[in-house]
Write an enzyme that holds these catalytic residues in place. Structure first.
Site, PDB file in Angstrom:
ATOM      1  N   GLU A   1      16.702  28.445 -11.883  1.00 25.77           N
ATOM      2  CA  GLU A   1      17.831  27.765 -12.535  1.00 25.77           C
ATOM      3  C   GLU A   1      18.050  28.313 -13.949  1.00 25.77           C
ATOM      4  O   GLU A   1      19.174  28.451 -14.408  1.00 25.77           O
ATOM      5  CB  GLU A   1      17.592  26.248 -12.551  1.00 25.77           C
ATOM      6  CG  GLU A   1      17.735  25.663 -11.146  1.00 25.77           C
ATOM      7  CD  GLU A   1      17.540  24.161 -11.095  1.00 25.77           C
ATOM      8  OE1 GLU A   1      16.421  23.726 -11.440  1.00 25.77           O
ATOM      9  OE2 GLU A   1      18.474  23.431 -10.740  1.00 25.77           O
TER      10      GLU A   1
ATOM     11  N   GLU B   1      12.165  23.115  -4.111  1.00 24.06           N
ATOM     12  CA  GLU B   1      12.158  21.664  -4.353  1.00 24.06           C
ATOM     13  C   GLU B   1      12.226  20.847  -3.072  1.00 24.06           C
ATOM     14  O   GLU B   1      11.529  19.833  -2.916  1.00 24.06           O
ATOM     15  CB  GLU B   1      13.335  21.270  -5.267  1.00 24.06           C
ATOM     16  CG  GLU B   1      13.131  21.604  -6.735  1.00 24.06           C
ATOM     17  CD  GLU B   1      13.459  23.048  -7.097  1.00 24.06           C
ATOM     18  OE1 GLU B   1      13.662  23.863  -6.174  1.00 24.06           O
ATOM     19  OE2 GLU B   1      13.501  23.358  -8.293  1.00 24.06           O
TER      20      GLU B   1
END
Ligand code: NAD
Length: 672
Positions: free
Chosen positions: A494, A514
């Site tokens: 990210e 995740e």
């Protein structure tokens, strides 16, 4: 004046090639472990172990075979790879076997006269270009190498046990060593998975000054407490107490040796505790069974141990023996401290630390005391290295113990470096890269997240808080380039997505794991890629909902990665060139709505077949859809934060996080 060394050892390429034949002198406790590290890092290397005792060589070779067998049994090495590790590995009692070595590492008994003889015998046999280093724990390079014909090719490379696994190596930068030698050693160690720390040439260098005096102080405390009690109190700060470690390492004679050296050079306060000479093994339980200690006794022991730790730390920094960030990192990684001594000092606060140091000064006259205000001993950025190339700041994420994973403090440090320089006309932009060769950044620490489970608004706010660096990047006028030198996972990916361009080594790869933890990436991954590369939506769908990996090559094909590099040097060159190419030409990210195809998943499984949570995948699909429909980037990011909050309230997140903390596979069957 010689040029300063770069903070990131890989930023200065070395003209010297990789070694082809390394000799290790001393096949005792640590020599064979150094050989195993070299052979696993560079299997094609020839390594010759030299000892005066054939029995030591036989035992060492048998031990290395055991290591390789164990690595195969545990799935860490393929059988063919293990055979390669064991090939070209020989033992000899004849120094002539060193003749073709381009590097000889001495790891024989800690004795100056003996080491002088060994270096003379070795230098008489090796070529002029060969490098010579010693693994001494304590003897300064100036004393060891003073008689060499060519001292400039020699220095100390101080490994820590177990040397095949413990990444720290102190590299001693002494005045007569060639700068090129130090550059090469640091580069070599960093490129082969080690953590080289530059240290000045004083007795015991940096980390053993902490370790030896910590152990010696523990031994001096034995007149008022047992070894078991002292170890139990010490465990507040270390994973295993000093006596337990001394037993493991047969360390009593070493502490006697090293503290005598310090006492002779620097004063009687370092003289080893007499009891270290008369005891062979300490009676102390394993770390998991601490002894009961009365509160008064605990307080006394604790203060003395903290006293010696703080006293040594300020002395190391006042005398420029090592860098503040290296001291903390080395203590954690090499010596098993739970926190670095400067982190401890910060946590204790100036008032407490000063009081403890004052008490220690009274109890242990002569021990070093701070020469300046305590706050000035803290490193400016403990988890980053900052260099400059062609008006570009190179920010290296350095948390080798966590594959450079982000945590709050590191995020703030990156933001701090950027803020400090972004208005400086002499700085064109920034490159972010990971330390070493494995990882750009392996994600974000789990941090406070477990305590937020079940609280949607607090979890969403946590995601907003974690985004502060990324939101700053969105608004910047100077380019920040991610140089992906290895894996970029979760929060690390990210971060890379929010940089203004990405360059990658061909071996790098990206992933959003995740979903395998029953959560989702809430700080941009459900938003930014679709706005930047809308045509590649199916790739991002698979990354988000199935934890599919993205190779650097595939990332380049869809435009996520702008340039591919064959090696680290090329990576940095490309990244710096990108900064210059983008300077003054940054384009803001798309603000309006974007068209994204629906994220439909036939089966809640990872790309390699592991079970996932259907409810989390549902939250991801909805967030991707809603973020695409959001009228502004800010509104789209807000969708991501809230989805993160919603995920924190699911049974899947509870199960996923519990499984992660318990080191087991999650079972999303019952959670949905
Ligand atoms: P050790 O006593 O276990 O082994 C030393 C070996 O050197 C023995 O096998 C001995 O036979 C051999 N030796 C002695 N004279 C020799 C000679 N002339 N030529 C070749 N070999 C000779 O010692 P160790 O614990 O392995 O430590 C070796 C060195 O590494 C020391 O300087 C020590 O301070 C340093 N060191 C050790 C550790 C550790 O954890 N053991 C950690 C860091 C540094």
């Amino acid at each position: 004046m010689t040029a300063p060394l770069p903070a990131n050892p890989l930023l200065e390429p070395s003209a010297r090639p990789l070694p082809r034949h390394v000799g290790v002198i001393g096949a005792g406790a640590i020599g064979p472990d150094i050989a195993y590290y070299l052979k696993t890092a560079l299997p094609a290397l020839s390594v010759t172990l030299i000892d005066i005792r054939q029995a030591a060589i036989d035992a060492a070779l048998a031990r290395l075979r055991e290591y390789a067998d164990k690595a195969v049994t545990r799935g860490k090495l393929k059988p063919e790879a293990a055979e390669e590790v064991l090939a070209n590995l020989h033992g000899s009692t004849d120094y002539d076997a060193l003749a073709t070595c381009d590097w000889v590492i001495e790891a024989a008994t800690e004795n100056l006269a003996l080491k002088h003889r060994i270096f003379a015998d070795t230098e008489a046999r090796i070529g002029d270009d060969a490098v010579l280093t010693s693994n001494t724990s304590s003897l300064p390079a100036a004393r060891l190498f003073s008689n060499l014909r060519r001292p400039e090719r020699a220095t100390v490379t101080h490994f820590f046990a177990p040397a095949w696994r413990n990444p720290v190596v102190e590299v001693i930068d002494w005045p007569r060593a060639d700068r090129a030698l130090i550059v090469w050693l640091r580069h070599f160690f960093c490129a082969t998975g080690k953590l080289p720390l530059i240290t000045r040439d004083v007795p015991c260098f940096m980390l053993d000054r902490v370790f030896d005096n910590w152990c010696n102080e523990a031994a001096l405390l034995l007149d008022g407490a047992s070894a078991a009690e002292i170890d139990s109190v010490a465990q507040e700060f270390v994973h295993a107490g000093p006596f337990f470690v001394l037993n493991l390492a047969h360390g009593n004679p070493i502490i006697v040796e090293t503290n005598t050296l310090q006492a002779d050079a620097e004063g009687e306060h370092y003289r080893p505790a007499p009891i270290l000479r008369s005891v062979e093994r300490w009676v102390t339980p394993a770390p998991k069974q601490p002894a009961d200690v009365t509160p008064e006794k605990r307080a006394c022991i604790r203060e003395r141990l903290l006293g010696v730790l703080l006293s040594q730390s300020v002395d190391i920094l006042d005398r420029g023996i090592g860098e503040a960030a290296d001291l903390d990192l080395g203590c954690r990684v090499a010596l098993g401290f739970k926190q670095g001594p400067l982190e401890l000092m910060r946590e204790l606060g100036d008032a407490q630390s000063s009081r403890m140091l004052a008490r220690f000064a009274q109890e242990r006259p002569g021990m070093p005391m701070p020469q300046r205000a305590l706050g000035t001993y803290q490193p400016s950025a403990s988890d980053l290295l900052v260099d400059a190339i062609d008006s570009v700041k190179i920010i290296t994420l350095r948390r080798p113990e966590a594959l450079n994973a982000l945590h709050d403090q590191m995020t703030d440090q990156i933001l701090g470096v950027i803020r400090r320089h972004e208005d400086d006309p002499a700085v064109t932009g920034f490159v972010i890269v990971g330390y070493g060769t494995k990882a750009f950044c392996a994600g974000a620490d789990i941090g406070r997240f477990p305590s937020l489970l079940g609280n949607a608004s607090a979890a969403a706010q946590y995601a907003r808080d974690c985004s502060r660096l990324l939101v700053h990047l969105d608004a910047m006028r100077k380019p920040v380039i991610a140089a992906l030198n290895g894996m970029a996972l979760g929060g690390g990916f990210e971060l890379a997505l929010r940089c203004h361009a990405r360059v990658a080594q061909r071996s790098a790869w990206m992933q959003l794991p995740e979903v395998t933890l029953g959560i989702l990436p809430g700080i941009g991954a459900m938003v930014v890629p679709y706005r930047r590369w809308p045509n590649a939506a199916p790739v991002f769908h698979a990354m988000l909902a199935r934890a599919a990996r993205l190779s650097a090559r595939s990332a380049s094909a869809i435009g996520v990665v702008d340039d591919l590099a064959d090696d680290f040097d090329a990576l940095i060159r490309l990244a710096v060139a990108r900064v210059h190419a983008l300077a003054g030409r940054l384009e803001p990210m798309a603000q309006g709505r974007v068209v994204v195809p629906p994220l439909d998943v036939a089966e809640a499984r990872t790309a390699d077949g592991r079970m996932l949570s259907a409810s989390i995948i549902g939250l991801i699909a909805a967030a991707v859809r809603d973020a695409a429909a959001a009228p502004t980037l800010a509104a789209a990011l807000e969708v991501g934060y809230r989805a993160f909050g919603a995920a924190a309230c699911t049974a899947a997140a509870r199960e996923g996080i519990a499984a992660f903390l318990e080191h087991r596979e999650p079972d999303f069957g019952p959670t949905g």
